[in-house]
Design an enzyme around this catalytic site. Structure first.
Site, PDB file in Angstrom:
ATOM      1  N   TYR A  19      -1.888  -0.595  -9.005  1.00  0.00           N
ATOM      2  CA  TYR A  19      -2.573  -1.478  -9.963  1.00  0.00           C
ATOM      3  C   TYR A  19      -1.866  -1.486 -11.316  1.00  0.00           C
ATOM      4  O   TYR A  19      -2.512  -1.467 -12.369  1.00  0.00           O
ATOM      5  CB  TYR A  19      -4.041  -1.066 -10.132  1.00  0.00           C
ATOM      6  CG  TYR A  19      -4.752  -0.854  -8.822  1.00  0.00           C
ATOM      7  CD1 TYR A  19      -4.932  -1.911  -7.935  1.00  0.00           C
ATOM      8  CD2 TYR A  19      -5.225   0.405  -8.452  1.00  0.00           C
ATOM      9  CE1 TYR A  19      -5.568  -1.713  -6.715  1.00  0.00           C
ATOM     10  CE2 TYR A  19      -5.867   0.602  -7.232  1.00  0.00           C
ATOM     11  CZ  TYR A  19      -6.036  -0.461  -6.374  1.00  0.00           C
ATOM     12  OH  TYR A  19      -6.661  -0.270  -5.169  1.00  0.00           O
ATOM     13  N   TYR A 147     -16.322  -3.440  -2.012  1.00  0.00           N
ATOM     14  CA  TYR A 147     -14.897  -3.105  -1.931  1.00  0.00           C
ATOM     15  C   TYR A 147     -14.667  -2.299  -0.665  1.00  0.00           C
ATOM     16  O   TYR A 147     -15.364  -1.308  -0.418  1.00  0.00           O
ATOM     17  CB  TYR A 147     -14.441  -2.300  -3.152  1.00  0.00           C
ATOM     18  CG  TYR A 147     -13.003  -1.834  -3.038  1.00  0.00           C
ATOM     19  CD1 TYR A 147     -11.956  -2.687  -3.345  1.00  0.00           C
ATOM     20  CD2 TYR A 147     -12.699  -0.560  -2.573  1.00  0.00           C
ATOM     21  CE1 TYR A 147     -10.632  -2.285  -3.209  1.00  0.00           C
ATOM     22  CE2 TYR A 147     -11.385  -0.144  -2.429  1.00  0.00           C
ATOM     23  CZ  TYR A 147     -10.361  -1.009  -2.750  1.00  0.00           C
ATOM     24  OH  TYR A 147      -9.055  -0.612  -2.604  1.00  0.00           O
ATOM     25  N   ASP A 248     -19.477   1.440   5.727  1.00  0.00           N
ATOM     26  CA  ASP A 248     -18.281   1.956   5.064  1.00  0.00           C
ATOM     27  C   ASP A 248     -18.697   3.137   4.192  1.00  0.00           C
ATOM     28  O   ASP A 248     -19.126   2.965   3.056  1.00  0.00           O
ATOM     29  CB  ASP A 248     -17.639   0.842   4.239  1.00  0.00           C
ATOM     30  CG  ASP A 248     -16.414   1.304   3.467  1.00  0.00           C
ATOM     31  OD1 ASP A 248     -16.165   2.522   3.408  1.00  0.00           O
ATOM     32  OD2 ASP A 248     -15.711   0.446   2.899  1.00  0.00           O
ATOM     33  N   LYS A 277     -11.427   9.536   2.299  1.00  0.00           N
ATOM     34  CA  LYS A 277     -11.460  10.199   0.991  1.00  0.00           C
ATOM     35  C   LYS A 277     -11.728  11.692   1.086  1.00  0.00           C
ATOM     36  O   LYS A 277     -10.814  12.490   1.220  1.00  0.00           O
ATOM     37  CB  LYS A 277     -12.452   9.492   0.066  1.00  0.00           C
ATOM     38  CG  LYS A 277     -11.950   8.130  -0.414  1.00  0.00           C
ATOM     39  CD  LYS A 277     -12.726   7.639  -1.600  1.00  0.00           C
ATOM     40  CE  LYS A 277     -12.256   6.268  -2.063  1.00  0.00           C
ATOM     41  NZ  LYS A 277     -10.901   6.286  -2.640  1.00  0.00           N
TER      42      LYS A 277
END
Length: 426
Positions: A19, A147, A248, A277
């Site tokens: 990013y 997201y 998710d 994660k």
């Protein structure tokens, strides 16, 4: 030029950070070591990590239990292909995940990252309906402000307006987006909150392979916390209209919200669940996509096979560390620790409510959020936080923290005071 400055210059010359523009990039902070909840910079400064390395390092850094697991496995084998081969770390981890997740989830497909686990979930849903003789069911329904990752299938499920992928709109598959859940986590339920979602489901269920959403917490799409009743309503609509449900749990799994999995707040079980994660405690990249027997058998009808096979799938080193990380979590007082963090975040961030530039302050589990009224200058704010001895990485209008579960009250107070000072200066 000394080694430290040479490293920084080489980073600017050759490394493309996430990013970030390659033209006049912001100066990256060089970390040389990490221990507990602290990151140590090349300049010798200690930073309290408020991000858990993008929400993954739930046990902090350099943990002896996880270090031992990594050392023990690497002496046996660091990697072996998973096609036609199996090994104990993968089998043990898969069995553990099946035991921990809602009962209908029985099959585990290992992947490289959270984004890839979502790609696998998409493939599972589409291939299931092919196996069931309904190839027309190949679209997805999700909610705005979501997201799900940066790969192409996952990007298509992220908010097409407020998400980060507007440049790719013309090449992404088009799906259906309901309004984001309007009910806060602890708010009284009103059936109007689910109306838009219900209408889209009723209109398009014959085309829908699955609903995909982040349970309870919309993470990188805005750190929004919504009512468990919304998730229960979604589950009922999926069952009524014969549409799969994909949860998710990449950001929410392994205790971050105060439940082991956020689906537990609603008492529901998805047909497919994505994990990542915190799966390895932040040590290595690893993800998993779990499915029910119904889904796996539907895909496998008439000789069907799941068409996915990452090279580093079920990496033994990552699986061994993941198993150790989960045991460490379950054998410790994680629930009490997360509750303690939530209460400390609520009290520590409360002064931000009085600032004219702040739109909202909220916390759930080990997640604390200060939402500003206007976007923050990332480079400037990042520097302010480093100068105060903490590592916080805002995005958009959000200054937020997801600290490791092992953080002490004193360190957490230091962290929240820094957020209050920075938010008050904006």
């Amino acid at each position: 030029m000394d080694r430290r400055h040479r490293l920084a210059q080489q980073d600017c010359d050759h490394v493309w950070h996430p990013y970030a523009s390659i033209v006049d990039p912001p100066l990256a902070t060089t970390i040389v070591s990490a221990d507990g909840v602290r990151l140590y910079t090349a300049e010798g400064q200690a930073l309290i990590d408020g991000m858990s390395s993008w929400w993954a390092a739930i046990h902090g850094y350099n943990h002896p239990v996880l270090n031992n697991a990594a050392h023990g496995q690497i002496d046996r084998m660091s990697h072996v292909m998973f096609g036609g081969i199996t090994h104990e770390p993968a089998v043990a981890l898969a069995s553990m995940l099946v035991d921990l997740t809602p009962e209908p989830l029985q099959k585990v497909f290992f992947a490289d990252s959270g984004s890839v686990s979502v790609e696998v979930a998409i493939k599972m849903a589409v291939q299931y309906w092919h196996g069931m003789g309904c190839p027309e069911k190949n679209r997805f329904l999700t909610v705005r402000s979501g997201y799900h990752g940066d790969t192409f299938g996952a990007m298509a499920l992220c908010d097409p307006v407020t998400g980060m992928h507007e440049h790719f709109t013309s090449v992404l598959q088009q799906h259906y987006f309901a309004e984001s859940p309007g009910c806060r986590f602890d708010e009284s339920w009103d059936d109007a909150y689910i109306q838009d979602f219900r209408q889209l489901m009723e209109a398009h269920h014959q085309q829908l392979a699955a609903v995909v959403l982040e349970p309870i917490v919309q993470g990188a799409g805005g750190m929004r916390f919504y009512s468990p009743e919304y998730l229960r309503q979604v589950k009922m609509l999926c069952e009524a209209h014969d549409v799969l449900l994909v949860a998710d749990e990449i950001a929410t799994g392994f205790g971050r919200t105060g439940e082991l999995f956020a689906c537990n707040y609603a008492g529901i079980s998805p047909d497919i669940m994505c994990l990542g994660k915190a799966l390895t405690g932040g040590y290595m990249t690893l993800a998993a996509t779990l499915a029910t027997d119904r889904v796996s058998r539907g895909i496998s009808k008439n000789g069907g096979v799941l068409m996915h096979g990452p090279t580093f799938m079920a990496n033994p080193l990552a699986c061994a560390v993941a198993e150790a990380s989960i045991r460490l979590l379950l054998n410790g007082p994680w629930r009490e620790s997360v509750h303690r963090i939530e209460q400390r975040l609520l009290s520590g961030l409360a002064p931000c409510r009085g600032f004219s530039g702040v739109a909202d302050v909220r916390a759930l589990g080990a997640i604390g959020v200060v939402e500003m009224k206007t976007p923050v200058d990332l480079a400037a704010v990042q520097k302010q936080f480093v100068n105060q001895g903490v590592w916080i990485r805002p995005f958009g209008k959000l200054i937020y923290t997801m600290p490791p579960y092992i953080i002490s009250d004193d360190d957490l107070d230091f962290l929240t005071r820094a957020i209050v000072r920075v938010a008050g200066s904006l």
